[in-house]
Design an enzyme around this catalytic site. Structure first.
Site, PDB file in Angstrom:
ATOM      1  N   HIS A   1       0.866  -1.197   0.000  1.00 36.18           N
ATOM      2  CA  HIS A   1       0.000   0.000   0.000  1.00 36.18           C
ATOM      3  C   HIS A   1       0.897   1.240   0.000  1.00 36.18           C
ATOM      4  O   HIS A   1       1.959   1.246   0.625  1.00 36.18           O
ATOM      5  CB  HIS A   1      -0.890  -0.021   1.243  1.00 36.18           C
ATOM      6  CG  HIS A   1      -1.884   1.110   1.284  1.00 36.18           C
ATOM      7  ND1 HIS A   1      -1.527   2.380   1.673  1.00 36.18           N
ATOM      8  CD2 HIS A   1      -3.192   1.156   0.968  1.00 36.18           C
ATOM      9  CE1 HIS A   1      -2.596   3.158   1.595  1.00 36.18           C
ATOM     10  NE2 HIS A   1      -3.619   2.441   1.165  1.00 36.18           N
TER      11      HIS A   1
ATOM     12  N   GLU B   1       0.821   4.134   1.441  1.00 31.80           N
ATOM     13  CA  GLU B   1       1.219   4.708   2.735  1.00 31.80           C
ATOM     14  C   GLU B   1       2.299   3.837   3.389  1.00 31.80           C
ATOM     15  O   GLU B   1       3.271   4.359   3.956  1.00 31.80           O
ATOM     16  CB  GLU B   1       0.011   4.822   3.675  1.00 31.80           C
ATOM     17  CG  GLU B   1       0.408   5.436   5.023  1.00 31.80           C
ATOM     18  CD  GLU B   1      -0.701   5.364   6.062  1.00 31.80           C
ATOM     19  OE1 GLU B   1      -1.878   5.608   5.716  1.00 31.80           O
ATOM     20  OE2 GLU B   1      -0.384   5.046   7.225  1.00 31.80           O
TER      21      GLU B   1
ATOM     22  N   SER C   1     -10.049   0.967  -2.480  1.00 31.91           N
ATOM     23  CA  SER C   1      -9.931   1.631  -1.176  1.00 31.91           C
ATOM     24  C   SER C   1      -9.762   0.622  -0.040  1.00 31.91           C
ATOM     25  O   SER C   1     -10.655  -0.186   0.222  1.00 31.91           O
ATOM     26  CB  SER C   1     -11.184   2.485  -0.930  1.00 31.91           C
ATOM     27  OG  SER C   1     -11.262   2.836   0.428  1.00 31.91           O
ATOM     28  N   SER C   2      -8.612   0.670   0.652  1.00 31.62           N
ATOM     29  CA  SER C   2      -8.413  -0.285   1.757  1.00 31.62           C
ATOM     30  C   SER C   2      -9.264   0.139   2.943  1.00 31.62           C
ATOM     31  O   SER C   2      -9.805  -0.689   3.677  1.00 31.62           O
ATOM     32  CB  SER C   2      -6.937  -0.388   2.141  1.00 31.62           C
ATOM     33  OG  SER C   2      -6.468   0.817   2.659  1.00 31.62           O
ATOM     34  N   ASN C   3      -9.425   1.431   3.105  1.00 33.07           N
ATOM     35  CA  ASN C   3     -10.292   1.949   4.161  1.00 33.07           C
ATOM     36  C   ASN C   3     -11.730   1.492   3.892  1.00 33.07           C
ATOM     37  O   ASN C   3     -12.475   1.105   4.801  1.00 33.07           O
ATOM     38  CB  ASN C   3     -10.134   3.482   4.148  1.00 33.07           C
ATOM     39  CG  ASN C   3     -11.304   4.217   4.698  1.00 33.07           C
ATOM     40  OD1 ASN C   3     -12.060   4.824   3.953  1.00 33.07           O
ATOM     41  ND2 ASN C   3     -11.458   4.159   5.987  1.00 33.07           N
TER      42      ASN C   3
ATOM     43  N   THR D   1      -2.263   4.109   9.097  1.00 32.97           N
ATOM     44  CA  THR D   1      -3.330   4.945   9.683  1.00 32.97           C
ATOM     45  C   THR D   1      -4.733   4.405   9.432  1.00 32.97           C
ATOM     46  O   THR D   1      -5.634   4.623  10.227  1.00 32.97           O
ATOM     47  CB  THR D   1      -3.265   6.391   9.146  1.00 32.97           C
ATOM     48  OG1 THR D   1      -3.393   6.360   7.728  1.00 32.97           O
ATOM     49  CG2 THR D   1      -1.993   7.091   9.549  1.00 32.97           C
TER      50      THR D   1
ATOM     51  N   SER E   1     -12.871   7.794   1.370  1.00 38.06           N
ATOM     52  CA  SER E   1     -12.484   8.229   0.021  1.00 38.06           C
ATOM     53  C   SER E   1     -13.692   8.384  -0.896  1.00 38.06           C
ATOM     54  O   SER E   1     -13.536   8.508  -2.100  1.00 38.06           O
ATOM     55  CB  SER E   1     -11.502   7.217  -0.573  1.00 38.06           C
ATOM     56  OG  SER E   1     -12.044   5.917  -0.485  1.00 38.06           O
TER      57      SER E   1
HETATM   58  S1  SF4 Z   1      -7.528   8.697   7.162  1.00 39.36           S
HETATM   59 FE1  SF4 Z   1      -7.417  10.758   6.309  1.00 39.36          FE
HETATM   60  S2  SF4 Z   1      -7.005  12.120   8.064  1.00 39.36           S
HETATM   61 FE2  SF4 Z   1      -6.513  10.023   8.668  1.00 39.36          FE
HETATM   62  S3  SF4 Z   1      -4.331   9.800   8.240  1.00 39.36           S
HETATM   63 FE3  SF4 Z   1      -5.410   9.025   6.450  1.00 39.36          FE
HETATM   64  S4  SF4 Z   1      -5.544  10.798   5.089  1.00 39.36           S
HETATM   65 FE4  SF4 Z   1      -5.056  11.590   7.114  1.00 39.36          FE
END
Ligand code: SF4
Length: 288
Positions: free
Chosen positions: A132, A134, A229-231, A169, A273
């Site tokens: 990923h 990040e 999107s992993s989130n 994160t 996202s």
């Molecule tokens: S989720 Fe959004 S606010 Fe949190 S670290 Fe990632 S980019 Fe930044």
């Protein structure tokens, strides 16, 4: 869809949508066009297409910066490893740095942890998705860090040596806590030591709970997120766990009429996202 005697209640979740890091990166891109984003600015094809209409281009991840010589390029909210900044300098690429401040602080923490662990022969362990963007940015600050995606990867960790554990994160807070507890148990057995630093961003972590509650309030829940999107993956698990009649879609065209059979209320929500306008298009599609 959704015709019938009684009107179907449709609610678009107010708390869903871009986190502040993504809002900031998009604003910076809008202000800096023409610009080339180093990878997708958000993992959402519809929003990327909107920005491309304004003059942003997207270069695939891993693009050789020599190919962008003399141009302006955007570092996304995910951040980049130090090597990207060095290469940009070398090849005359002007960087607009939209690294989320939360990610930038985490990069600094990782670099410090790496230095501290190097002094005592220890290890930096990052809970996140290998590859990923990040995570690649983070490991660029700690070249030998061990990236673990789950318990199966713990065999690569030496529990007899000091460990500093952090998280991407957007990792799941629940899974991070479970892994941390397991690592503590193994460390005690092996006589080592582990420092656990919870670096899960609360812009995401708080959403799991809140989204689950939102999903429970509705007969059917439509969760809008880009496939990459992993989130989105993490949050959809929370939604699906709370309401089995939940469906993950990329946009209005994915909605299937039979999902809504017999439903009195439908909730539309999304990942960090997911643009608000896209969730509204989904709501329009089911009400009309
Ligand atoms: S989720 Fe959004 S606010 Fe949190 S670290 Fe990632 S980019 Fe930044």
């Amino acid at each position: 869809m959704g015709g019938g005697e009684a009107a179907m209640r449709i609610e678009v979740d107010n708390g869903s949508g871009f986190c502040f890091g993504v809002v900031r990166a998009i604003r910076m891109a809008e202000e800096a066009v023409p610009i080339v984003s180093l990878g997708d600015i958000v993992h959402n094809a519809a929003e990327v297409a909107r920005l491309e209409g304004l003059g942003m281009e997207t270069a695939p991840e891993g693009t050789d910066l020599r190919d962008l010589a003399g141009r302006r390029a955007l570092v996304r909210a995910h951040g980049e490893p130090p090597a990207t900044y060095e290469e940009a300098e070398e090849h005359g690429v002007e960087l607009v740095d939209a690294t989320c401040p939360v990610v930038a602080a985490l990069q600094k923490t990782v670099a410090e942890a790496w230095e501290a662990m190097r002094r005592v022969g220890g290890q930096v362990v990052i809970f996140g998705r290998a590859g990923h963007a990040e995570v690649r940015g983070l490991t660029g600050h700690a070249e030998g860090a061990i990236v673990i995606e789950g318990e199966a990867d713990l065999e690569r960790v030496d529990f007899g040596k000091p460990i500093y554990l952090l998280a991407q994160t957007t990792a799941s807070l629940g899974e991070f806590r479970r892994l941390g507890a397991e690592m503590r148990r193994r460390t005690e057995e092996a006589g080592g030591e582990v420092e656990i630093h919870d670096t899960v961003c609360r812009q995401v972590a708080d959403r799991e709970e809140r989204l689950a509650e939102f999903a429970r309030r509705h007969d059917v829940c439509l969760f809008v997120a880009g496939a990459k999107s992993s989130n989105g993956r993490v949050l959809f698990e929370a939604v699906k766990g709370a309401n089995p009649r939940s469906h993950k879609i990329e946009g209005p065209d994915d909605v299937r009429g039979e999902w809504l059979d017999g439903a009195d209320s439908v909730g539309v929500c999304g990942a960090t996202s997911t643009p608000r306008w896209l969730m509204e298009q989904v709501a329009e599609k089911i009400c009309c």
